[in-house]
Design a protein around this motif. Structure first.
Motif, PDB file in Angstrom:
ATOM      1  N   LYS A 130     -27.331 -13.944 -90.067  1.00  0.00           N
ATOM      2  CA  LYS A 130     -27.947 -14.870 -91.022  1.00  0.00           C
ATOM      3  C   LYS A 130     -29.362 -15.228 -90.584  1.00  0.00           C
ATOM      4  CE  LYS A 130     -26.771 -19.155 -93.440  1.00  0.00           C
ATOM      5  NZ  LYS A 130     -26.659 -20.502 -92.913  1.00  0.00           N
ATOM      6  N   VAL A 160     -24.916 -14.618 -96.320  1.00  0.00           N
ATOM      7  CA  VAL A 160     -23.533 -14.817 -95.880  1.00  0.00           C
ATOM      8  C   VAL A 160     -22.767 -15.521 -96.993  1.00  0.00           C
ATOM      9  CG1 VAL A 160     -22.027 -15.892 -94.166  1.00  0.00           C
ATOM     10  CG2 VAL A 160     -24.237 -14.959 -93.460  1.00  0.00           C
ATOM     11  N   SER A 173     -22.136 -20.949 -94.352  1.00  0.00           N
ATOM     12  CA  SER A 173     -22.500 -19.761 -95.117  1.00  0.00           C
ATOM     13  C   SER A 173     -23.614 -20.117 -96.091  1.00  0.00           C
ATOM     14  CB  SER A 173     -21.281 -19.240 -95.885  1.00  0.00           C
ATOM     15  OG  SER A 173     -20.278 -18.833 -94.977  1.00  0.00           O
ATOM     16  N   ASP A 174     -24.213 -19.086 -96.700  1.00  0.00           N
ATOM     17  CA  ASP A 174     -25.215 -19.391 -97.720  1.00  0.00           C
ATOM     18  C   ASP A 174     -24.571 -20.087 -98.905  1.00  0.00           C
ATOM     19  OD1 ASP A 174     -27.924 -18.343 -96.923  1.00  0.00           O
ATOM     20  OD2 ASP A 174     -26.673 -16.628 -96.433  1.00  0.00           O
TER      21      ASP A 174
END
Lengths: 307, 241, 1011
Positions: C241, C247, C261-262
């Motif tokens: 990342k 992600v 995560s994104d």
């Protein structure tokens, strides 16, 4: 992965402060501290003043480095002779004061290095070939010793400029990536991983070059001398109450190396003072028949009876 | 030289390594806990937990969920209100070398509610047996021996940092600048007043009602007691989350 | 003057040798006196390995005076860099816990207490029990009169906790007894991975390795909460990342993985195939695939035979009575030479790509969204971000765990991710692959060593009664191809099977006696001896005794009320454990009168990880040695010693008394005592006669240098061909290697070829031959795995050392599949060549919008009076329950519940539910609720959280709740197993249970009894 090289040392090394602390904690070491710490401090001063590597840096050949050829394997260091007068002026008087038994010869050496016809090249050579008698009135062994003390900070300063060339190389050898010498000291350091997820708690082992003080990462539970990795034949010796100062002992080749576990420290102690603090441990290890991987200036001839 | 912590909550994953390590170093007994509808456990600081990871979760109007973790502990205020509020100047000390605010045995004689009320962060607790007031002592035994506090040593995420105050402030500024790129509301909490500086990515009230306090001015006990203290100096006061 | 190396090397080498300290004029007497008075402490440091997840974090164990005084992460382990998670941080207290079992304990039938016994007494009685049962129940032949040599009434369960060496001696013992009811944790955690990945690419293991995740450009985490359950995995996700990777977390619950995560996409549990099917459609329609890769390296151009069809959810060849397909109808079309027909123009309507396109044509956004509960915007967000990796210079990786495996469509969930990775050209490359995060510490190794009824070590199917000779058996399982460019590595199977038999039976195994093939127990074709069936047969009284090591089935198997009753039916059981758990103490569980339980229990105290040496294999197939730091606590022993002594005692009895078919026991080449190092050598294998490999001579008894040199003539042994090459004459025990050196090319992708050893033959990235073009040039030179340079491969060990495809002698890159290609179309799985969405066995829907087939037509349904399923859309049970783990506890919790800090942080059973559902049910945060299914009910504390959201499914609001499975009754007030409510339903390929989706209802408890 955490960085392959040790974190940069703190801007100024607190040699005096660390020495004072050691004197408080282990008064028995006072005499050794009194003699060697001024020399170490003088060397630190020379290291800061010395010119370092001059001219273009040597080429960095990643493939050759990865194959185990150290940076200066073809060329060696740059000539230190021109810097010897500076080193002599800073270091020799301090040594003379610290080691009264050598004072007369050291003063003679200092005088010899002052004139326009000073035997600079010969003294520089003596740092590496201690048998050469080059200066009248100075014995070969004292000349060798003094020359080495003068050469060391100059070489360290050159190595500092070369350090970027070996950074990020996965150097996994037991000799220095810059100059090829063996490690005289090891440290376990807490390395902050830049990844924001689960970093190590410390304990990354770094070997520290005996000549130029370059540090490089090396695996733990392994002997840098003989490569033994069987944990049953490796052990750690430390004195009760001083768990961070340890001798890593290899029972396969009867060698020890000094190790300072810095993982829990707030401020990282000066390595030279830390090494000095381990003199008593070294004495005990010598009695048990172990030999140092590389000796410290104050522990080289421990096996000889003190005069 | 004064020491400081930087607690970077953006790196915290609530692994609770700090919470556990603190107890183990201090030999504090496990507390019988219950599940109360949150992962935060024990539910609050208590005489046997000087460090507690607080959990809070939020959903914005777009349905985006955020989950925040806040490793709460004594802030070791530069001008400590608890010290100002104590009747005996020897009860609460501030260590000159480190800045650590230390509760001594004499705190047993202090009025617990007054001291607790004086704390903008609601940190002090009372040991039921000895009546002593207790809280984080910056692992002063370790710090004096040049060793990191246990919570910092145990932190596997790089969230807990400790060192010279000026170095920590530098680190805090650098981390703040980095975090602000993605979290514009990021801020350092009371960094001028405390030795334990939190970096948060969002409104501090979303982390913990007592995450932040008003600025504290040094004053004598008399001045201090003359002011209405508890809990006005706490900015929050509402449970959030 | 430059100083040459020779010169300056002496600078300190000579040091101050010329000067003694005394010459400086320093008085050393005070230092000497101080040194003499020092109390010197000696300590040892050992490398061990964390016994929890498959990240295999190496640890440094400090031992002083024979006691463990500290455990910390090993900074040299490339995966962890020295970090440990919360569980790893508790290792010291677990190893030294006062709760440890330290003495052999015996529980007599009907007794209400444990009695301490000595090892000798226990072992003698255990051996007698085993022999008596074997003599009584051993079957030489089956009903058809075929020789089967099996013992059906006895079982072995466990363990993914054992080392590879322990697994090897265990497997040999189990087969010698004739046991076929033989299974371990792999069945219930990742059994689905092996057939799924093998069908796609040829091998059943995680394709890449942990560090490699850091090379990805897109990370799809689906069916895994790796930040919490495989923490070191997530370290590498974050690395990726930071370098710009996107992600994505697709999972029913918002967790710490989602937080980092994104973005997070909530999905209804059990609908992954619908979700991924939509992605396949997206990739094909938008032409996002990597065309050259597709054509050259996958079977996209293969032509499928005319008998194949797919109609309304069913493939051709279904036999409703057997609930099984006739897979021969799915075969490829071959030409007269026997070569599979292809259409490289991809125009043929029955070429794989076109069949696949047609199959997934139904998976449009509307339908997928309706079924999964994922918004169309979220679907597209994932599809577009992930499909962007279908370029030569981009890598996407898939990370999954039990969220995919534990379904009645577990194998096909994973298969479908394989299809996506093949389309995008993401297999074999750095930062790509399918990273199956295996569950337990050595579940990869124990799967390789096949503590599973259906395999012999090294992935050879267990023989069945219809193969009476070795030749018949080998013919059936040795694939043949007519394509000269296909390596078809499994054509070597006879070498591995014969070497295994030579290892097992030594000099007794000869060509003349079929290498003692007849000694190996034979199952019936299609016989299922996995967990669910073992407990069903135990419940029905057909299995009456057995062995259970490092496993807690009375906590962790679905429909646990049944399992516990089944366990009551045992006459005797031997259990090896570190702590008491719900299985060891089943006879005294709440609500049961011990007097009524007849089971004789032998409880053997086991050594813990740092007390034994051996190897484990992490999920990335790294085969790593761990050292014994201290003697086992109290009287505990390692399991290897237990197995070896048990076998030798039974053997002694047979030697003395004779009995039922004693040959497999008496003629076994079996060690007298357990020595991990010696077993490691046996696993690698020896030459049984002098041999020459290349220009090197080997003597009889020397180690075989690698599996390419194993032979089918009896001249070699190997307990597991996969590991052959890991212990050699030249390199010694390669699992002990800790060399971190790499070439610059290797360092760019973090390959670490000198750290430990990876099967096969130290390949770190499987199928890496697919990372280069026809000329051996890496598709992505910046992250090259291998490259053809100056006439040889550099980088990783190539997966098949043949020259590049375009050169003479070039071979296809997928050497383990019969035709050398990655298989988009897979004709070998039980439930179809393409994954198809079916609802879970228990579903809140009454209609499957993809077809008229509601659930997997081949799924395994256990039939008993207590195995009952709610009807589709049953209004009494409208809520989907999914189960999972939590960071602080490990699996069934039987170890970690003994760590006070972990228990303090996570003390009790809970259920996570949305605020909307809580409101609907009148439940407040912290209330105790009753969770109820048709099978049973259990109590849990309500955790009302926005991290769980209601789903919009088929136009209705649908609720999902989640519960961990770590809390059991042996710790007071912890609550009890979530498996009281789960279903005994299995995937048709491996019978992995469907833990992840069943139907429940919840209500506020009016009375609390368990919490």
């Amino acid at each position: 992965m955490p960085s392959e090289t040790a974190p940069a040392p703190t801007a100024s090394r607190h040699i005096e402060a660390d020495a004072a602390r050691l004197r408080r904690e282990v008064p028995a070491l006072s005499s050794v501290i009194d003699c060697f710490v001024p020399v170490l401090a003088a060397q630190a001063g020379v290291r800061e003043e010395a010119p370092g590597w001059t001219g273009p840096l040597p080429a960095r050949d990643e493939a050759r480095l990865c194959a185990g050829e150290f940076l200066l394997s073809g060329s060696g260091f740059q000539d230190i002779a021109p810097c010897l007068p500076l080193a002599a002026a800073r270091i020799l008087p301090v040594m003379a004061a610290s080691f009264p038994a050598l004072a007369r010869q050291l003063t003679a050496l200092q005088a010899a290095l002052r004139g326009p016809d000073a035997p600079l090249a010969a003294v520089a050579a003596a740092a590496f070939s201690p048998d050469r008698a080059a200066v009248p009135g100075v014995s070969p062994e004292v000349l060798g010793f003094a020359a080495r003390q003068m050469a060391k900070p100059l070489l360290e300063r050159q190595a500092r400029d070369l350090a970027p060339l070996v950074q990020d190389i996965p150097w996994r050898r037991t000799f220095c990536p810059v100059c090829g010498d063996a490690p005289a000291f090891t440290r376990m350091l807490r390395v902050q991983d830049e990844a924001e997820y689960i970093t190590g708690h410390g304990g990354h082992r770094f070997l520290r070059c005996a000549t130029c003080e370059t540090e490089w990462r090396y695996k733990r539970i392994s002997c840098p001398k003989c490569g033994n990795e069987e944990p049953a034949r490796l052990s750690v010796m430390h004195a009760e109450g001083r768990p961070f100062e340890r001798l890593d002992v290899c029972e396969a080749c009867n060698t020890y190396c000094l190790c300072l576990d810095c993982a829990e420290f707030i401020a990282i102690p000066d390595p030279a003072i830390a090494a000095l603090a381990m003199l008593p441990l070294e004495m005990r290890a010598r009695e048990q028949g172990y030999a140092p991987l590389v000796a410290q200036p104050w522990s080289a001839s421990l096996e000889r009876p003190a005069a | 030289m004064p020491k400081a912590f930087l607690i970077d909550t953006t790196r915290c994953t609530a692994c609770r390594g700090c919470q556990v390590a603190c107890k183990e170093w201090k030999n504090l007994p496990p507390v019988p806990t219950r599940q109360t509808g949150t992962h935060q456990n024990p539910p609050d600081l208590n005489p046997f937990n000087f460090k507690l990871v607080r959990f809070s979760e939020h959903m914005d109007k777009n349905g985006v969920v955020s989950w925040y973790f806040f490793p709460d502990q004594c802030r070791h205020c530069l001008a400590a209100p608890c010290k100002m509020a104590s009747s005996d100047p020897a009860a609460i000390l501030q260590d000159e070398a480190t800045g650590a605010v230390l509760f001594t045995d004499l705190t047993a004689k202090e009025d617990f509610e007054t001291i607790r009320g004086a704390c903008p962060y609601d940190i002090p607790r009372q040991d039921p047996a000895s009546k002593r007031l207790v809280k984080c002592d910056m692992c002063i035994d370790r710090v004096r021996a040049n060793m990191l506090p246990m919570c910092v040593k145990s932190c596997a995420m790089g969230a807990m940092n400790f060192g010279e105050r000026d170095e920590m402030l530098k680190l805090a500024a650098a981390r703040l600048a980095a975090v602000k790129k993605t979290s514009p509301k990021a801020q350092l909490l009371n960094s001028d007043d405390v030795a334990v500086i939190f970096l948060v990515a969002d409104d501090p009230l979303k982390y913990h009602k007592n995450a932040m306090a008003e600025a504290i001015q040094p004053m004598t006990r008399k001045q201090f007691m003359a002011k209405a203290i508890s809990p006005l100096r706490r900015i929050g006061g509402q449970t959030v989350g | 003057m430059g100083l040459s190396r020779r010169g300056f090397l002496k600078l300190t080498g000579a040091g101050a040798a010329g000067l003694a300290l005394g010459q400086f004029g320093i008085d050393l007497r005070p230092v000497s006196a101080y040194a003499a008075g020092l109390k010197i402490e000696g300590a040892k440091e050992f490398i061990s390995i964390c016994p929890f997840c498959s990240c295999g974090c190496n640890t440094l164990v400090h031992a002083k005076d024979g006691r463990i005084v500290n455990v910390e992460g090993d900074p040299d382990y490339p995966v962890s860099g020295g970090g440990l998670c919360a569980k790893g941080a508790a290792l010291l207290s677990l190893h030294t816990s006062p709760e440890r079992l330290t003495k052999p304990l015996y529980r007599a039938p009907g007794s209400d207490k444990w009695e301490e016994k000595d090892w000798d007494w226990m072992m003698e009685r255990i051996a007698r029990r085993i022999k008596d049962q074997r003599d009584r129940d051993f079957k030489r032949t089956n009903a058809a009169g075929q020789e089967v040599n099996r013992l059906e009434s006895m079982f072995h369960l466990g363990s993914s906790q054992v080392s590879n060496e322990e697994a090897a001696v265990l497997h040999q013992m189990i087969r010698a007894y004739g046991i076929i009811h033989f299974d371990h944790q792999a069945r219930i955690c990742h059994s689905a991975s092996v057939p799924a990945l093998a069908e796609c690419f040829g091998r059943g293991a995680m394709t890449n390795h942990y560090n490699d995740i850091g090379n990805a450009d897109a990370v799809l985490i689906m069916g895994s909460n790796c930040a919490e359950h495989h923490p070191m995995t997530f370290k590498w996700v974050i690395k990726a990342k930071e370098k710009g990777a996107v992600v994505m977390h697709v999972d029913p619950k918002f967790s710490r993985t989602s937080a980092r995560s994104d973005f997070h996409v909530p999905i209804r549990s059990g609908t992954d195939i619908a979700f991924l099917g939509g992605m396949v459609k997206h990739i094909i329609e938008k032409k996002k695939y990597f065309a050259d890769y597709l054509l050259d390296y996958t079977n996209a151009s293969f032509i499928v035979g005319e008998k194949y069809h797919f109609k309304d959810g069913m493939f051709s060849g279904y036999d409703p009575a057997a609930k099984r397909y006739d897979k021969s109808q799915w075969a490829f079309e071959k030409d007269e030479q026997g070569m599979v027909k292809r259409d490289r123009s991809l125009k043929h309507p029955r070429c794989v790509l076109n069949l696949m396109k047609a199959h997934y044509d139904r998976y449009d956004l509307d339908r997928v969204s309706q079924v999964t509960g994922v918004s169309k915007a979220d679907l597209l967000r994932v599809y577009e971000a992930y499909a962007a990796t279908g370029r030569p210079d981009k890598a996407g990786t898939v990370i999954y765990a039990l969220g995919w495996t534990q379904h009645s469509v577990g194998v096909q969930n994973i298969r479908l991710s394989g299809l996506i990775q093949e389309l995008l050209g993401n297999i074999g490359i750095a930062g790509g692959g399918i990273n199956a995060l295996r569950g337990e510490p050595n579940v990869q190794g124990t799967t390789d060593h096949a503590l599973l009824y259906g395999y012999l070590p090294g992935y050879h199917s267990t023989p069945t009664a219809n193969y009476q000779t070795l030749a018949e058996y080998l013919k059936a399982y040795t694939p043949v191809t007519k394509d000269p460019k296909s390596v078809n590595w499994w054509s070597n199977r006879p070498k591995y099977v014969v070497s295994l038999l030579k290892s097992w039976y030594g000099d007794n195994a000869t060509r003349e006696n079929d290498f003692c093939y007849s000694y190996v127990p034979k199952m019936e074709p299609h016989q299922d001896c996995s967990h669910l069936y073992i407990f069903d047969r135990m419940y029905k009284g057909q299995i009456t005794g057995g062995l259970c090591f490092g496993h807690n089935p009375c906590q962790s198997i679905p429909n646990i009320n049944k399992v516990r009753k089944a366990w009551d039916n045992l006459d005797w059981v031997v259990i090896g454990e570190v702590f008491h758990n719900e299985t060891t103490d089943n006879w005294r569980r709440p609500g049961v009168d011990p007097k009524t339980i007849k089971t004789e229990v032998f409880l053997l105290p086991s050594a813990y990880r740092a007390e034994k040496d051996g190897t484990i294999s992490n999920s990335g197939r790294w085969h790593m040695w761990h050292y014994k730091a201290v003697e086992p606590l109290g009287m505990s022993r390692n399991m290897g010693e237990m197995f070896v002594e048990m076998m030798n005692r039974v053997r002694g009895l047979y030697a003395k008394e004779g009995g039922a078919f004693p040959e497999p026991i008496l003629k076994a080449d079996y060690p007298e005592t357990f020595d991990a190092e010696a077993v490691a050598r046996r696993i690698n294998g020896f030459f049984t006669a002098d041999a020459k490999v290349g220009d090197k001579d080997y003597k009889k008894g020397q180690l075989v240098p690698g599996f390419p040199h194993l032979k089918d003539d009896g001249s070699t042994t190997s307990l597991n061909w996969l590991y052959c090459g890991g212990y050699t004459e030249e390199g010694g025990n390669l699992a002990k290697r800790r060399d971190l050196a790499q070439t610059p090319m290797q360092a760019r992708i973090g390959l670490f070829p000198g750290f430990a050893w990876a099967w096969p033959m130290n390949r770190r990235v499987l199928y890496n031959r697919a990372s280069v073009d026809q000329h051996g040039k890496p598709f992505n030179p910046d992250k090259a795995v291998i490259a053809w340079q100056d006439g040889k491969w550099v980088g990783d060990v190539p997966d098949g050392g043949y020259p590049p495809m375009a050169m003479e002698g070039g071979k296809y890159p997928f050497i383990m599949t019969t035709e050398g290609h990655a298989q988009l179309y897979g004709p070998g799985r039980e439930d179809g060549p393409f994954p198809e969405h079916y609802e879970p066995a228990e579903t809140p829907l009454t209609r499957n919008p993809f077809s008229g087939q509601m659930s997997n037509p081949c799924m395994k349904v256990i039939q008993s009076d207590v195995d009952i399923l709610a009807k589709n859309g049953d209004p009494r049970f409208p809520i989907v329950l999914t189960t999972y783990s939590l960071t602080e506890h490990w699996c069934s919790g039987s170890e970690t519940r003994n760590a006070p800090p972990l228990l303090e942080a996570e003390p009790q059973q809970y259920i996570e539910l949305s605020p909307q559902l809580a409101k609907e049910k009148g439940i407040k945060n912290g209330d105790v609720v009753i969770v109820e299914s048709l099978r049973g009910k259990t109590e849990a504390v309500a955790m009302v959280t926005v991290r769980i959201k209601p789903f919009q499914v088929m136009g209705k609001t649908l609720h999902l709740v989640g519960m961990p499975f770590a809390f059991g009754w042996t710790k007071p007030k912890c609550g009890d197993s979530t498996n009281r409510v789960t279903v005994s339903i299995g995937d048709p390929n491996t019978t992995i249970p469907e833990y992840k989706a069943c139907l429940v209802n919840i209500r506020k408890a009016d009375k609390v009894t368990e919490l």
